[in-house]
Design a protein around this motif. Structure first.
Motif, PDB file in Angstrom:
ATOM      1  N   GLY A 131      -8.293  11.320   0.324  1.00 15.79           N
ATOM      2  CA  GLY A 131      -7.563  11.440   1.577  1.00 15.79           C
ATOM      3  C   GLY A 131      -6.528  12.543   1.501  1.00 15.79           C
ATOM      4  N   ARG A 132      -5.981  12.915   2.593  1.00 10.96           N
ATOM      5  CA  ARG A 132      -4.988  13.980   2.648  1.00 10.96           C
ATOM      6  C   ARG A 132      -3.728  13.522   1.934  1.00 10.96           C
ATOM      7  NH1 ARG A 132      -4.837  18.620   5.380  1.00 10.96           N
ATOM      8  NH2 ARG A 132      -2.786  19.483   5.730  1.00 10.96           N
ATOM      9  N   ALA A 133      -3.261  14.343   1.020  1.00  9.05           N
ATOM     10  CA  ALA A 133      -2.078  14.000   0.202  1.00  9.05           C
ATOM     11  C   ALA A 133      -2.265  12.685  -0.544  1.00  9.05           C
ATOM     12  CB  ALA A 133      -0.802  13.935   1.061  1.00  9.05           C
ATOM     13  N   GLY A 134      -3.520  12.345  -0.827  1.00  5.07           N
ATOM     14  CA  GLY A 134      -3.764  11.164  -1.644  1.00  5.07           C
ATOM     15  C   GLY A 134      -3.437   9.847  -1.000  1.00  5.07           C
ATOM     16  N   ILE A 135      -3.437   9.785   0.329  1.00  2.89           N
ATOM     17  CA  ILE A 135      -3.026   8.555   1.009  1.00  2.89           C
ATOM     18  C   ILE A 135      -4.009   7.415   0.762  1.00  2.89           C
ATOM     19  CG2 ILE A 135      -4.121   9.070   3.238  1.00  2.89           C
ATOM     20  CD1 ILE A 135      -0.651   7.528   2.776  1.00  2.89           C
ATOM     21  N   LEU A 136      -5.261   7.739   0.425  1.00  9.38           N
ATOM     22  CA  LEU A 136      -6.227   6.684   0.161  1.00  9.38           C
ATOM     23  C   LEU A 136      -6.315   6.324  -1.315  1.00  9.38           C
ATOM     24  CD1 LEU A 136      -9.163   7.787   2.481  1.00  9.38           C
ATOM     25  CD2 LEU A 136      -7.480   5.999   2.890  1.00  9.38           C
ATOM     26  N   LEU A 175      10.094  -2.924  10.105  1.00 13.88           N
ATOM     27  CA  LEU A 175      10.231  -3.450   8.744  1.00 13.88           C
ATOM     28  C   LEU A 175       9.672  -2.465   7.725  1.00 13.88           C
ATOM     29  CD1 LEU A 175       9.322  -7.224   9.100  1.00 13.88           C
ATOM     30  CD2 LEU A 175      11.492  -6.289   8.370  1.00 13.88           C
ATOM     31  N   LEU A 176       8.509  -1.880   8.065  1.00 13.61           N
ATOM     32  CA  LEU A 176       7.901  -0.917   7.151  1.00 13.61           C
ATOM     33  C   LEU A 176       8.811   0.280   6.931  1.00 13.61           C
ATOM     34  CD1 LEU A 176       4.129  -0.661   8.006  1.00 13.61           C
ATOM     35  CD2 LEU A 176       5.154  -1.309   5.859  1.00 13.61           C
ATOM     36  N   LEU A 177       9.391   0.751   8.023  1.00 14.24           N
ATOM     37  CA  LEU A 177      10.288   1.899   7.916  1.00 14.24           C
ATOM     38  C   LEU A 177      11.444   1.596   6.976  1.00 14.24           C
ATOM     39  CD1 LEU A 177      10.576   4.707   9.259  1.00 14.24           C
ATOM     40  CD2 LEU A 177      12.158   3.655  10.841  1.00 14.24           C
ATOM     41  N   LYS A 178      12.046   0.438   7.184  1.00 14.99           N
ATOM     42  CA  LYS A 178      13.181   0.074   6.328  1.00 14.99           C
ATOM     43  C   LYS A 178      12.730  -0.089   4.881  1.00 14.99           C
ATOM     44  CE  LYS A 178      15.863  -2.379   9.805  1.00 14.99           C
ATOM     45  NZ  LYS A 178      16.435  -3.670  10.197  1.00 14.99           N
ATOM     46  N   LEU A 179      11.591  -0.754   4.692  1.00 16.01           N
ATOM     47  CA  LEU A 179      11.099  -0.961   3.327  1.00 16.01           C
ATOM     48  C   LEU A 179      10.810   0.364   2.651  1.00 16.01           C
ATOM     49  CD1 LEU A 179       8.690  -4.006   3.435  1.00 16.01           C
ATOM     50  CD2 LEU A 179      10.651  -3.717   1.961  1.00 16.01           C
ATOM     51  N   GLN A 180      10.232   1.301   3.391  1.00 13.31           N
ATOM     52  CA  GLN A 180       9.905   2.592   2.793  1.00 13.31           C
ATOM     53  C   GLN A 180      11.162   3.339   2.389  1.00 13.31           C
ATOM     54  OE1 GLN A 180       6.804   2.103   1.703  1.00 13.31           O
ATOM     55  NE2 GLN A 180       6.858   4.298   1.765  1.00 13.31           N
ATOM     56  N   CYS A 181      12.210   3.244   3.223  1.00  6.80           N
ATOM     57  CA  CYS A 181      13.460   3.912   2.857  1.00  6.80           C
ATOM     58  C   CYS A 181      13.997   3.342   1.549  1.00  6.80           C
ATOM     59  CB  CYS A 181      14.510   3.755   3.955  1.00  6.80           C
ATOM     60  SG  CYS A 181      14.103   4.650   5.433  1.00  6.80           S
ATOM     61  N   ILE A 182      13.982   2.009   1.454  1.00  7.26           N
ATOM     62  CA  ILE A 182      14.434   1.380   0.212  1.00  7.26           C
ATOM     63  C   ILE A 182      13.551   1.835  -0.932  1.00  7.26           C
ATOM     64  CG2 ILE A 182      14.676  -0.802  -1.024  1.00  7.26           C
ATOM     65  CD1 ILE A 182      15.196  -2.131   1.627  1.00  7.26           C
ATOM     66  N   ASP A 183      12.243   1.897  -0.660  1.00  4.19           N
ATOM     67  CA  ASP A 183      11.304   2.229  -1.712  1.00  4.19           C
ATOM     68  C   ASP A 183      11.499   3.639  -2.236  1.00  4.19           C
ATOM     69  OD1 ASP A 183       7.973   2.725  -2.367  1.00  4.19           O
ATOM     70  OD2 ASP A 183       9.140   1.062  -3.168  1.00  4.19           O
ATOM     71  N   ILE A 184      11.741   4.575  -1.331  1.00  3.18           N
ATOM     72  CA  ILE A 184      11.982   5.954  -1.777  1.00  3.18           C
ATOM     73  C   ILE A 184      13.208   5.985  -2.680  1.00  3.18           C
ATOM     74  CG2 ILE A 184      12.474   8.318  -1.057  1.00  3.18           C
ATOM     75  CD1 ILE A 184       9.884   7.796   0.018  1.00  3.18           C
ATOM     76  N   GLY A 185      14.209   5.242  -2.297  1.00  2.00           N
ATOM     77  CA  GLY A 185      15.402   5.158  -3.140  1.00  2.00           C
ATOM     78  C   GLY A 185      15.070   4.590  -4.509  1.00  2.00           C
ATOM     79  N   TYR A 197       0.836  -1.205   0.000  1.00  2.00           N
ATOM     80  CA  TYR A 197       0.000   0.000   0.000  1.00  2.00           C
ATOM     81  C   TYR A 197       0.868   1.252   0.000  1.00  2.00           C
ATOM     82  CZ  TYR A 197      -3.970   2.922   1.060  1.00  2.00           C
ATOM     83  OH  TYR A 197      -4.942   3.867   0.989  1.00  2.00           O
ATOM     84  N   LEU A 198       1.816   1.268   0.925  1.00  5.64           N
ATOM     85  CA  LEU A 198       2.662   2.455   1.031  1.00  5.64           C
ATOM     86  C   LEU A 198       3.562   2.617  -0.188  1.00  5.64           C
ATOM     87  CD1 LEU A 198       3.629   2.394   4.784  1.00  5.64           C
ATOM     88  CD2 LEU A 198       2.247   4.090   3.608  1.00  5.64           C
ATOM     89  N   ALA A 199       4.015   1.485  -0.727  1.00  3.36           N
ATOM     90  CA  ALA A 199       4.875   1.561  -1.917  1.00  3.36           C
ATOM     91  C   ALA A 199       4.105   2.151  -3.095  1.00  3.36           C
ATOM     92  CB  ALA A 199       5.411   0.184  -2.267  1.00  3.36           C
ATOM     93  N   SER A 200       2.835   1.720  -3.244  1.00  4.29           N
ATOM     94  CA  SER A 200       2.035   2.287  -4.336  1.00  4.29           C
ATOM     95  C   SER A 200       1.855   3.775  -4.141  1.00  4.29           C
ATOM     96  CB  SER A 200       0.628   1.674  -4.380  1.00  4.29           C
ATOM     97  OG  SER A 200       0.706   0.315  -4.420  1.00  4.29           O
ATOM     98  N   TRP A 201       1.566   4.149  -2.893  1.00  5.34           N
ATOM     99  CA  TRP A 201       1.347   5.568  -2.635  1.00  5.34           C
ATOM    100  C   TRP A 201       2.621   6.363  -2.885  1.00  5.34           C
ATOM    101  CZ3 TRP A 201       3.621   8.800   1.000  1.00  5.34           C
ATOM    102  CH2 TRP A 201       3.074  10.086   1.032  1.00  5.34           C
ATOM    103  N   ALA A 202       3.742   5.849  -2.397  1.00  7.16           N
ATOM    104  CA  ALA A 202       5.008   6.562  -2.565  1.00  7.16           C
ATOM    105  C   ALA A 202       5.367   6.684  -4.041  1.00  7.16           C
ATOM    106  CB  ALA A 202       6.136   5.843  -1.824  1.00  7.16           C
TER     107      ALA A 202
END
Lengths: 337, 177, 377
Positions: free
Chosen positions: A50-55, A287-297, A27-32
């Motif tokens: 949603g705010r900033a398109g989170i939904l 895990l989510l935090l780490k995954l999101q960091c990788i994902d932003i990269g 979900y977060l990866a799609s949003w990011a």
């Protein structure tokens, strides 16, 4: 890391941890991808749901469901066709979730090689869909994709071998024990060749699942995968959902193998007061935090670079990644001796 | 292309170096936009149809050629706009009005589905009654809604009677519409 | 189109693949029947006619002045050039000598259009190459140039701004200052485009050496525009003294761009297009400071044109546009010949595409700057 008599509770908490992480991560990866990608391109991006398109990913999912026809509609008639065409992607979709979440649960000697097999399986799902669609460009794309996946597997294999040797064994338990919460305790930063091996593993994931910039020529094949195409059916939904899931699973495995997994710091563990739910929640968040960091990269790289031709991707895999992986292995063996 | 081993080795590493430097430059160029918004890092897209941030009529330049508007009080019904129009989208009917020399423009229709928004009609209008507004949101569901009518309608019998009385004309009234 | 089973696809029987008329890789609506040998295009046949709008038929009803509105819409992205070519032909017939300010304003509008057309072309190539960032960035600059067009003429893409004997209006207040600002910003942005795309190693290796429009191909089909100028830089009408108005600026010649791969290949043409765009920006900055004063229009009705054939050529963004009008002394043209630059490209397309891999077909096609609307009218 399941030991002792309360294996069922441990299984549950580990399974829940990884399942929850997977779905939240997608979900977060799609949003990011949508929002950060839009930011890079000087666009606004989703800002209605949603705010900033989170939904927005939820809205897209609901829209896809509404567009998909009933499960009994097949393009070519025949019950046998229905079975294997529907069944195979369903199995792959379902197989990833418990198996990868059960990945760390398997204590077999070569357990950490299971994600590689999964990766190969997923990248070949494109072939399945392409054959069904009878479209020239999709078929060529699928053949190229299959060839590319074969090129990406050897370096990935070698980099996992390097990680395993660094950890002292190929069981999940050994990998887990050799890592800590802090980056200094990760296998990724334990030596220069382990760092390069980790990078190679991530790049092989991008190659296997044709993530930009290795996505080859999209042509019309990819538009058939999107919900806006008239060719959408349940099969395509499952396959495209699986394709979105696959890189996340790959990155999750990379996290477990190279980047410390869900090891909590001692302080946080104490704060959980021994409550499994709290501990699980902390692990999921980490895990989510780490995954999101990788994902932003990943978003930063994939949305910025132009797409390379598939021959350039093979070139990259065979001539750069494979020799680099071999060199890492050799360097490690020399040092360990 | 056959090249020697050492030249190939150098070329290999030169390529790796160039690729890494391209990657770095590209990321720097695009990440300058991450979260930064100012005059030189503006967004390409605008929110639509949000009335707050979308372009309002005030923001558009003065010469914007939007939907046409005819001020019927100034219009003389000369028909120059009809002649000037490349797509024949203007229909004008005028008759003798209340005063001699002042025409009653009964029909003045512009079919905006045919209109090119070229501005020839506005240019040709001597009394300058026909102008462009800045309205650009003119989508409709039927073609009929694209036809804008500015005419006063056919003058009725009683109205013509009124004019004649005002002008002191005692001759018999012709049969009119 | 039918595709057989596994064997047909994999074991190199030539396959017939029809693309079009609407397809994301086609620059305009036309049908391309390609014969594939494996993944390589071995031959191609072009079927056009899907965009015939009957412009010539519409022109029968137009007088000399009204025809400008119709002809400006033949090619929406370089509308000013269509109007300009037509006006030049008619002015030649009437023997009009234009005011210097008219010439200056026409050159300004033409170069603004040239920049926006080139930005559009480059952005489409960027999109085909998968570089979404460069695509959006280029369109963002283009928006500013379209806004400039709107400032002067009232419309972003179909300005209907030129008239026989002049232009419709003088430049609006504040336009010249805004023009200089926008050109300055474009020149700064070109560095970004170069970092993101032009000299990006992946992009260069993808397109250098491919899609070559050689000197022989150019000569055989009469191709003009970027493919011609990239190889023969002295073939620009503007600097050969054949474009009225360009004498107002300092003589410029495009500097030769050394190709990274082969001369006339995709990358060479891309870089040349970028260079021509920056040259136009500098030209505009110079002209904005030295625009001659005076009237912008020759007053007069110009209802009738003396009998005869009159032609004019302009250096449009796509290439040389040649217009020939025939008059019988009446109030409307009796015939019009419209030789647009895309005609030559369309003719050369089958030969050009030979050897293209289907993965790169989008890039090869999009780099051609083909507009079917100006071919079919």
């Amino acid at each position: 890391m399941i030991t002792g008599s309360n294996w069922w509770e441990q299984l549950q908490s580990q399974g829940v941890t990884l399942l929850a992480t997977l779905f939240l991560a997608i979900y977060l990866a799609s949003w990011a991808d949508m929002k950060v990608g839009a930011d890079l391109q000087a666009r606004v991006g989703p800002n209605r749901a949603g705010r900033a398109g989170i939904l927005q990913p939820l809205a897209n999912f609901l829209r896809t469901l509404l567009k998909v026809g009933p499960i009994s509609k097949v393009r070519k008639g025949g019950a046998s066709h229905l079975w294997w065409v529907h069944g195979l992607p369903l199995f792959m979709m379902a197989a990833v979730v418990p198996v990868s979440s059960g990945g760390p649960l398997l204590q077999a000697p070569l357990a950490i090689f299971t994600p590689l097999a999964l990766g190969l399986l997923f990248s070949w799902s494109g072939l399945l869909m392409a054959w069904r669609l009878e479209c020239v460009e999709t078929r060529f794309w699928a053949i190229r994709q299959a060839a590319l996946s074969l090129a990406a597997i050897p370096p990935a294999l070698l980099s996992v071998v390097v990680a395993g040797l660094e950890a002292g064994g190929f069981e999940w338990a050994k990998i887990g024990q050799s890592q800590e919460f802090l980056p200094s305790g990760w296998i990724l930063f334990s030596s220069p060749w382990a760092f390069i091996a980790g990078l190679i593993f991530f790049l092989c994931g991008a190659l296997l699942f044709s993530m930009s910039p290795f996505s080859g020529a999209p042509l019309v094949g990819h538009s058939a995968l999107s919900a806006n195409s008239g060719k959408i059916g349940v099969r395509e939904v499952w396959i495209s959902a699986g394709r979105r899931l696959a890189p996340i699973c790959w990155n999750l495995m990379a996290l477990e193998v190279f980047m410390g997994g869900s090891h909590l710091p001692a302080g946080l563990l104490a704060a959980a007061h021994g409550l499994p739910i709290l501990e699980t929640a902390f692990r999921i968040l980490l895990l989510l935090l780490k995954l999101q960091c990788i994902d932003i990269g990943i978003v930063l790289v994939s949305r910025t670079l132009p797409v390379v031709r598939v021959e350039q991707s093979y070139d990259f895999a065979w001539r750069v990644l494979s020799p680099a992986a071999v060199l890492c292995l050799m360097a490690q063996r020399l040092v360990m001796r | 292309m056959k090249i020697g081993f050492s030249a190939g080795f150098v070329e290999y590493w030169a390529r790796v170096g160039r690729s890494l430097s391209s990657l770095w430059k590209a990321i720097l160029a695009s990440s300058a936009y991450l979260g930064v918004r100012n005059e030189s890092h503006k967004e390409l897209t605008e929110q639509y149809p949000d009335l707050v941030s979308a372009r309002s009529a005030d923001e558009l330049p003065p010469r914007t050629r939007g939907q046409l508007f005819n001020d019927i009080d100034r219009c003389t019904g000369c028909g120059d706009c009809v002649t000037a129009c490349p797509t024949d989208c203007i229909e004008v009917e005028a008759e003798e009005g209340p005063q001699p020399g002042k025409r009653w423009v009964s029909v003045f229709k512009i079919d905006h589905s045919k209109c090119l928004f070229c501005g020839f009609c506005v240019e040709s209008c001597a009394p300058q009654s026909l102008t462009h507004t800045k309205t650009h949101r003119t989508a409709s569901r039927t073609l009929n809604e694209q036809v804008l009518s500015f005419g006063r309608g056919q003058a009725s019998q009683s109205l013509r009677e009124l004019w004649r009385n005002q002008n002191g004309d005692m001759s018999p009234l012709e049969e009119g519409p | 189109m039918s595709v057989g089973g596994f064997e047909d696809t994999v074991f190199s029987d030539p396959i017939h693949w029809t693309i079009g008329p609407f397809h994301p890789i086609l620059p305009s609506p036309f049908k391309l029947s390609a014969q594939l040998d494996g993944e390589i295009v071995s031959s191609a046949v072009v079927h056009s006619g899907f965009s015939n709008r009957g412009v010539l038929e519409v022109l029968r009803r137009q007088t000399w002045g009204k025809a400008i509105a119709v002809l400006g819409r033949v090619d929406p992205s370089s509308s000013v050039f269509s109007e300009w070519a037509y006006c030049l032909a008619v002015e030649k017939a009437l023997g009009l000598e234009l005011h210097p300010r008219t010439l200056g304003i026409r050159v300004v509008m033409a170069e603004v259009t040239r920049i926006s057309a080139h930005l559009y072309q480059l952005s489409r190539i960027a999109q085909q190459a998968g570089s979404e960032v460069a695509f959006h960035f280029m369109l963002r600059e283009r928006e500013q140039f379209l806004d400039l067009m709107e400032l002067v003429s009232g419309s972003r893409q179909s300005p209907t701004f030129l008239r026989i004997g002049g232009v419709r209006d003088d430049v609006s207040e504040g336009f010249l200052e805004r023009l200089q600002e926008v050109c300055h910003r474009l020149l700064e942005r070109v560095t970004e485009y170069n970092d993101l795309l032009t000299y990006n190693e992946a992009f260069v290796r993808r397109i250098s050496g491919k899609g070559v429009i050689s000197s022989q191909l150019v000569r055989r089909h009469g191709i003009t525009g970027i493919p011609l100028k990239a190889i023969h830089t002295n073939q620009d009408l503007r600097w050969l003294g054949q474009a009225p108005g360009y004498e107002l600026v300092q003589h410029q010649e495009s500097s030769r761009v050394p190709p990274v791969g082969v001369e006339g290949d995709l990358h060479h043409r891309f870089v040349f297009c970028l260079q021509e765009m920056t040259q136009s920006a500098r030209l505009l900055q110079e002209l904005a400071q030295h625009l001659p004063a005076g009237p912008y229009r020759i007053e007069g009705a110009f209802d009738r044109v003396p009998p005869g054939n009159f032609s004019a050529v302009v250096e449009a963004p796509r290439g040389r546009l040649r217009v020939e009008v025939t008059s019988d002394g009446g109030d409307r043209p009796i015939s019009l010949s419209w030789q647009s630059p895309s005609v030559a490209l369309l003719q050369a397309l089958p030969e050009y595409l030979r050897g293209a891999s289907i993965e790169d077909l989008g890039l090869w096609l999009m780099s051609l700057d083909l507009q079917i609307g100006e071919v079919e009218l």
